[in-house]
Design a protein around this motif. Sequence first.
Motif, PDB file in Angstrom:
ATOM      1  N   LYS A   1      10.188  -3.052 -10.012  1.00 39.70           N
ATOM      2  CA  LYS A   1       9.392  -2.144 -10.049  1.00 39.70           C
ATOM      3  C   LYS A   1       9.331  -0.977  -9.043  1.00 39.70           C
ATOM      4  CE  LYS A   1       7.761  -4.283 -13.981  1.00 39.70           C
ATOM      5  NZ  LYS A   1       8.270  -3.760 -15.363  1.00 39.70           N
ATOM      6  N   PHE A   2       9.180   0.436  -9.636  1.00 42.21           N
ATOM      7  CA  PHE A   2       8.897   1.291  -8.641  1.00 42.21           C
ATOM      8  C   PHE A   2       7.213   1.417  -8.133  1.00 42.21           C
ATOM      9  CE2 PHE A   2       7.535   5.754  -7.817  1.00 42.21           C
ATOM     10  CZ  PHE A   2       8.502   5.976  -6.731  1.00 42.21           C
ATOM     11  N   GLY A   3       7.078   1.169  -7.121  1.00 45.79           N
ATOM     12  CA  GLY A   3       5.805   1.679  -6.349  1.00 45.79           C
ATOM     13  C   GLY A   3       5.479   2.654  -5.622  1.00 45.79           C
ATOM     14  N   CYS A   4       5.849   2.721  -4.494  1.00 48.14           N
ATOM     15  CA  CYS A   4       5.654   3.629  -3.496  1.00 48.14           C
ATOM     16  C   CYS A   4       6.996   4.652  -3.317  1.00 48.14           C
ATOM     17  CB  CYS A   4       5.453   3.110  -1.981  1.00 48.14           C
ATOM     18  SG  CYS A   4       6.792   1.838  -1.279  1.00 48.14           S
TER      19      CYS A   4
ATOM     20  N   GLY B   1       9.408   1.878   0.674  1.00 48.11           N
ATOM     21  CA  GLY B   1       9.790   0.855   1.324  1.00 48.11           C
ATOM     22  C   GLY B   1       8.505   0.084   1.970  1.00 48.11           C
ATOM     23  N   LEU B   2       7.339   0.318   1.327  1.00 49.90           N
ATOM     24  CA  LEU B   2       6.180   0.186   1.864  1.00 49.90           C
ATOM     25  C   LEU B   2       5.432  -0.991   0.723  1.00 49.90           C
ATOM     26  CD1 LEU B   2       4.816   3.546   2.931  1.00 49.90           C
ATOM     27  CD2 LEU B   2       5.651   1.885   4.407  1.00 49.90           C
ATOM     28  N   CYS B   3       5.732  -1.136  -0.254  1.00 48.91           N
ATOM     29  CA  CYS B   3       4.746  -2.007  -1.021  1.00 48.91           C
ATOM     30  C   CYS B   3       5.371  -3.102  -1.409  1.00 48.91           C
ATOM     31  CB  CYS B   3       4.401  -1.383  -2.182  1.00 48.91           C
ATOM     32  SG  CYS B   3       5.562  -1.052  -3.517  1.00 48.91           S
ATOM     33  N   GLY B   4       7.091  -3.174  -1.675  1.00 47.03           N
ATOM     34  CA  GLY B   4       7.421  -4.416  -2.162  1.00 47.03           C
ATOM     35  C   GLY B   4       7.802  -4.453  -3.625  1.00 47.03           C
ATOM     36  N   ALA B   5       7.279  -3.737  -4.505  1.00 48.58           N
ATOM     37  CA  ALA B   5       7.377  -3.845  -5.740  1.00 48.58           C
ATOM     38  C   ALA B   5       8.678  -4.016  -6.311  1.00 48.58           C
ATOM     39  CB  ALA B   5       6.802  -2.648  -6.549  1.00 48.58           C
ATOM     40  N   CYS B   6       9.663  -3.237  -5.560  1.00 46.29           N
ATOM     41  CA  CYS B   6      10.949  -3.095  -5.856  1.00 46.29           C
ATOM     42  C   CYS B   6      11.831  -4.308  -5.233  1.00 46.29           C
ATOM     43  CB  CYS B   6      11.523  -1.983  -5.410  1.00 46.29           C
ATOM     44  SG  CYS B   6      11.531  -1.809  -3.654  1.00 46.29           S
TER      45      CYS B   6
ATOM     46  N   LYS C   1      14.009  -4.285   0.162  1.00 43.67           N
ATOM     47  CA  LYS C   1      13.268  -3.376  -0.690  1.00 43.67           C
ATOM     48  C   LYS C   1      14.252  -2.335  -1.179  1.00 43.67           C
ATOM     49  CE  LYS C   1       9.103  -4.307   1.703  1.00 43.67           C
ATOM     50  NZ  LYS C   1       8.262  -4.140   2.846  1.00 43.67           N
TER      51      LYS C   1
ATOM     52  N   CYS D   1      14.167   0.268  -3.208  1.00 43.81           N
ATOM     53  CA  CYS D   1      13.936   1.856  -3.562  1.00 43.81           C
ATOM     54  C   CYS D   1      14.425   2.734  -2.392  1.00 43.81           C
ATOM     55  CB  CYS D   1      12.319   2.172  -3.818  1.00 43.81           C
ATOM     56  SG  CYS D   1      11.306   1.586  -2.033  1.00 43.81           S
TER      57      CYS D   1
HETATM   58  S1  FES Z   1       8.739   0.608  -4.312  1.00 45.51           S
HETATM   59 FE1  FES Z   1       7.492   0.412  -2.647  1.00 45.51          FE
HETATM   60  S2  FES Z   1       8.757  -0.763  -1.341  1.00 45.51           S
HETATM   61 FE2  FES Z   1      10.042   0.039  -2.970  1.00 45.51          FE
END
Ligand code: FES
Length: 163
Positions: free
Chosen positions: A35-38, A41-46, A56, A58
């Motif tokens: 997933k795309f979150g932030c 490089g801050l949220c880890g969704a990717c 990460k 993204c």
């Molecule tokens: S989308 Fe948040 S770290 Fe990659």
Amino acid sequence: MITFSLNGDSVSFKGDPNTPLLWVIRDDFKLKGSKFGCGAGLCGACTMHLDGAAIKTCVLPVAAAANKKVTTIEGLGNPEALHPLQAAWVKHNVPQCGYCQSGQIMAAAALIADKPDASSDDIDQAMSGNICRCGCYPRIKAAIASVAGNSQSYDATAVEATS
Ligand code: FES
Ligand code: FES
């Protein structure tokens, strides 16, 4: 042209080598589990694996994956043969909205591959870069701890009961 292994298959990408790997995996190879979150490089969704390491994607240019092994959540297990963490996720009923969960599992899978008997502190450290807006942290940790064989070190039920 950039060639890399994607979940065991050799694939090639002919576009801009600076394109983030997440974009390439989702838009060109149509694997939508990451997933795309932030985007920062801050949220880890990717989170995916690059040669086994949680990364990460993204903020990772696809060029960095050249001649390496990329594994996404789609390559970790399947409904007939779940990865132990995926089975633990089911058992512990971990997800709420689910958006962060592929990234959480990929981060945890890299940890377990590196440290099969990961301690409570190991889990905290490895998972510190993966954010869950739904606050599923107690169940995420309990699921990982169960696979690491140290469930006794963490009682998610007790934590959730007091939060
Ligand atoms: S989308 Fe948040 S770290 Fe990659
Ligand atoms: S389950 Fe919703 S963001 Fe983690």
